[in-house]
Design a protein around this motif. Structure first.
Motif, PDB file in Angstrom:
ATOM      1  N   PHE B 120       0.832  -1.208   0.000  1.00 51.74           N
ATOM      2  CA  PHE B 120       0.000   0.000   0.000  1.00 51.74           C
ATOM      3  C   PHE B 120       0.865   1.257   0.000  1.00 51.74           C
ATOM      4  O   PHE B 120       0.554   2.251  -0.655  1.00 51.74           O
ATOM      5  N   GLN B 319     -11.043   7.611  -3.801  1.00 52.94           N
ATOM      6  CA  GLN B 319     -11.306   6.246  -3.314  1.00 52.94           C
ATOM      7  C   GLN B 319     -12.644   6.179  -2.593  1.00 52.94           C
ATOM      8  O   GLN B 319     -13.381   5.206  -2.733  1.00 52.94           O
ATOM      9  N   ARG B 330      -9.195   1.853   1.359  1.00 53.83           N
ATOM     10  CA  ARG B 330      -8.013   2.605   0.911  1.00 53.83           C
ATOM     11  C   ARG B 330      -8.138   4.083   1.300  1.00 53.83           C
ATOM     12  O   ARG B 330      -7.161   4.726   1.637  1.00 53.83           O
TER      13      ARG B 330
END
Lengths: 259, 361
Positions: B120, B319, B330
């Motif tokens: 991530f 997101q 996210r």
């Protein structure tokens, strides 16, 4: 190197308010001259005109002349920064720079004027100035500690060391002992006694015993009335001012018969 | 006509200790008042006079205040009763103010930590299905750093110089009028919504001057947004530097500008840095001006001067609006990263301020 000062027909203003009027006096080189008088009579104002610190206050200005060995420091092409380098000043409240160490404080006037100096030269100036200010023995082990950590009396001697590190011709002192205890005051008075061998000193004081102890010449300022500008009443050898003044107002003030 | 009657001295004077101590409620008085309030509120709940947890808690709190103040008024007198009431009010407002702050941090942490992973933090959203899981936000971190960095490069020096002018150079009447005018403009700028600033940059720089949509255009908008905060906070900090320090410096024959740069600014440094950090924290979370000036991107763009660039606020917005569980996770992850960056930055700045400003002894 010490120089004389002649003030002629000086008026000092704060905006439209005339704080002191028509001051004329002479200050001899290598002597101590004391300015005494009640609060608000303009003695500090006159002192601040001697190194052009008066005009630092917004809208303050002077008329008349202040001559340093015959040279008018208010002349049109005179740079006030150079005047202040020549005529140093110590203030009522000790004001060491809080961001600096003891030694940085001492040489601040030199390191911040833009000229490069070697570390060794600065170190020797730090020691010489602190010795002259009778502070060296007390702080030599902690020169890199903050100046704000010293006692009030030590801070004031640090400020004197800072003022004489730039080797001025004249030293102005604006009530330098009024925030100090008697022992620190004595230390500063001893120091003034030593410094007058090299410097012309002008000291403003509220303490008449102090004026009698340290000065050769005393100038008495007075306030004729509320809202009127302060006046120089008389200037004479200190002995004469305290024993046989020519003006009644002086007599009243020094004998305490005056508010 | 009135006659003054001499009140006879009391036969036995109160003991000196009682006179000085006064009558006081026992130490456990607040606890007792609180317990009584809670019990009565619960009873009222049982008989269905009040409903729900929140209602019961509020009624308990009100009863506590009434009990304690009334009791104190009877026993201790008016001054102590008011003191207790005010103390309760101060504690209550503190709790009310702190609750949302802590709740925000806790929520962001709990919801954001789930998606934090090496992937991530080191990947972009390029070729990742926004509806599904995976991908990352490093492209947004890069964009935020570049945009906020450029904005700070433009806004901080301008703001500090403007504050120096306002504080140090406006002594005479003419320039103090100018200073008041500037101060007014700065105050108005503080209140301009960020989307308006975004529109201004869009129309003035992108449409009129032909600047491409880019991270730099966003940085201009952010710089304008941070300017008033930097000016006002720096101004306040410069004003509290004692005049004695300036005079001490000038009296040494140190020129005005060196007095400002070497004495005044270092003395005020810790406060100035705090103000700058608040300004940076404010602009780091701005979304609307970014959408108008650089829009957003799913890919890395290391060139802030060309093409759309991602940023953390626009990443979060993008997101979140994608609407699936994976994308909203996210978004929370992005929020956690943004808050962490701002807090780390703030801590770093405080450290710098500690070691450069006023010397402690």
């Amino acid at each position: 190197m010490a120089k004389r000062i002649d003030i002629a027909n000086l008026d000092a203003y704060y905006g439209t308010f005339k704080a002191v009027g028509d001051v004329s006096l002479s200050i001899e080189p290598k002597s101590v001259t004391a300015f005494i008088g009640p609060s608000g009579c303009g003695k500090s104002t006159v002192l601040r005109t001697i190194n052009r610190m008066h005009e630092v206050i917004p809208r303050a200005y002077v008329t008349g002349q202040v001559l340093l060995d015959g040279e008018d420091i208010y002349g049109p092409d005179i740079d006030p920064v150079n005047v202040r380098r020549t005529i140093g000043m110590v203030f009522q409240r000790p004001n060491p720079f809080p961001t600096m160490s003891i030694s940085e404080n001492v040489v601040a006037g030199l390191t911040l004027d833009g000229k490069k100096r070697s570390k060794a030269e600065l170190d020797s100036i730090v020691e010489r100035s602190l010795r002259q200010a009778n502070l060296w023995e007390e702080v030599k082990e902690r020169l890199d500690r903050p100046g704000g950590g010293l006692s009030g009396g030590q801070q004031q001697r640090l400020c004197i060391a800072r003022a004489i590190a730039v080797q001025p011709q004249i030293l102005l002192m604006d009530e330098p002992c009024s925030a100090l205890d008697p022992i620190s005051t004595l230390a500063i008075e001893d120091l003034i006694e030593q410094l007058k061998a090299d410097y012309t000193i002008v000291i403003v004081t509220h303490n008449m015993q102090q004026a009698a102890r340290v000065s050769e010449t005393t100038a008495f300022f007075n306030l004729p009335g509320v809202g009127q500008p302060g006046r120089l009443v008389e200037i004479a050898p200190t002995e004469r001012i305290f024993s046989n003044p020519t003006q009644e107002a002086t007599e009243d003030y020094i004998s305490g018969r005056f508010g | 006509m009135s006659t003054t009657q001499m009140t006879p001295a009391p036969a036995t004077e109160p003991a000196l200790h009682d006179l000085l101590a006064g009558r006081q409620l026992p130490r456990w008085a607040p606890l007792a008042a609180a317990a009584a309030g809670i019990v009565i509120s619960l009873l009222l709940n049982l008989i269905s006079a009040v409903d729900g947890v929140a209602g019961t808690a509020v009624v308990a709190a009100i009863l506590f205040v009434i009990f304690q103040t009334g009791w104190s008024l009877r026993v201790e007198g008016r001054r102590h009763a008011v003191d207790r009431l005010a103390t309760t009010a101060v504690y209550a407002t503190f709790v009310i103010a702190a609750t949302p702050l802590i709740a925000v941090l806790a929520t962001v942490f709990v919801k954001g930590i789930k998606v934090i992973s090496m992937t991530f933090l080191t990947h972009s959203m390029r070729n990742v299905d926004t509806q599904g899981p995976g991908g990352g936000l490093q492209h947004a971190i890069v964009g935020t750093f570049q945009q906020v960095g450029l904005a700070a490069l433009m806004g901080v020096p301008l703001g500090i110089l403007a504050a120096i002018y306002l504080v140090e150079y406006t002594a005479d009447a003419k320039s103090s009028r100018l200073a008041r005018a500037i101060g007014f403009v700065v105050d108005v700028m503080t209140g301009v919504p960020s989307v308006i600033v975004g529109l201004f940059v869009y129309s003035a720089f992108i449409l009129t001057l032909g600047l491409p949509r880019s991270g730099f255009a966003a940085a201009i908008a952010l710089a304008i947004l941070m300017l008033p905060v930097v000016v006002r906070s720096t101004e306040e900090m410069l004003r509290i530097v004692p005049r004695e320090l300036r005079e001490a410096s000038l009296a040494l024959g140190i020129p005005r500008w060196r007095t400002i740069t070497k004495i005044v600014l270092p003395t005020a440094l810790a406060g100035i840095i705090t103000g700058v950090m608040l300004a940076i924290a404010r602009i780091a979370g701005e979304t609307a001006p970014l959408l108008l000036t650089t829009f957003l991107s799913q890919s890395f763009n290391y060139n802030a001067f060309k093409g759309p660039q991602a940023a953390l606020p626009t990443f979060i917005w993008d997101q979140f609006t994608s609407g699936t569980q994976a994308s909203q996770d996210r978004a929370w992850g992005g929020a956690l990263v943004l808050i962490t960056i701002v807090m780390l930055f703030y801590a770093g700045a405080r450290l710098i301020a500690r070691f450069t400003g006023v010397k402690k002894f």
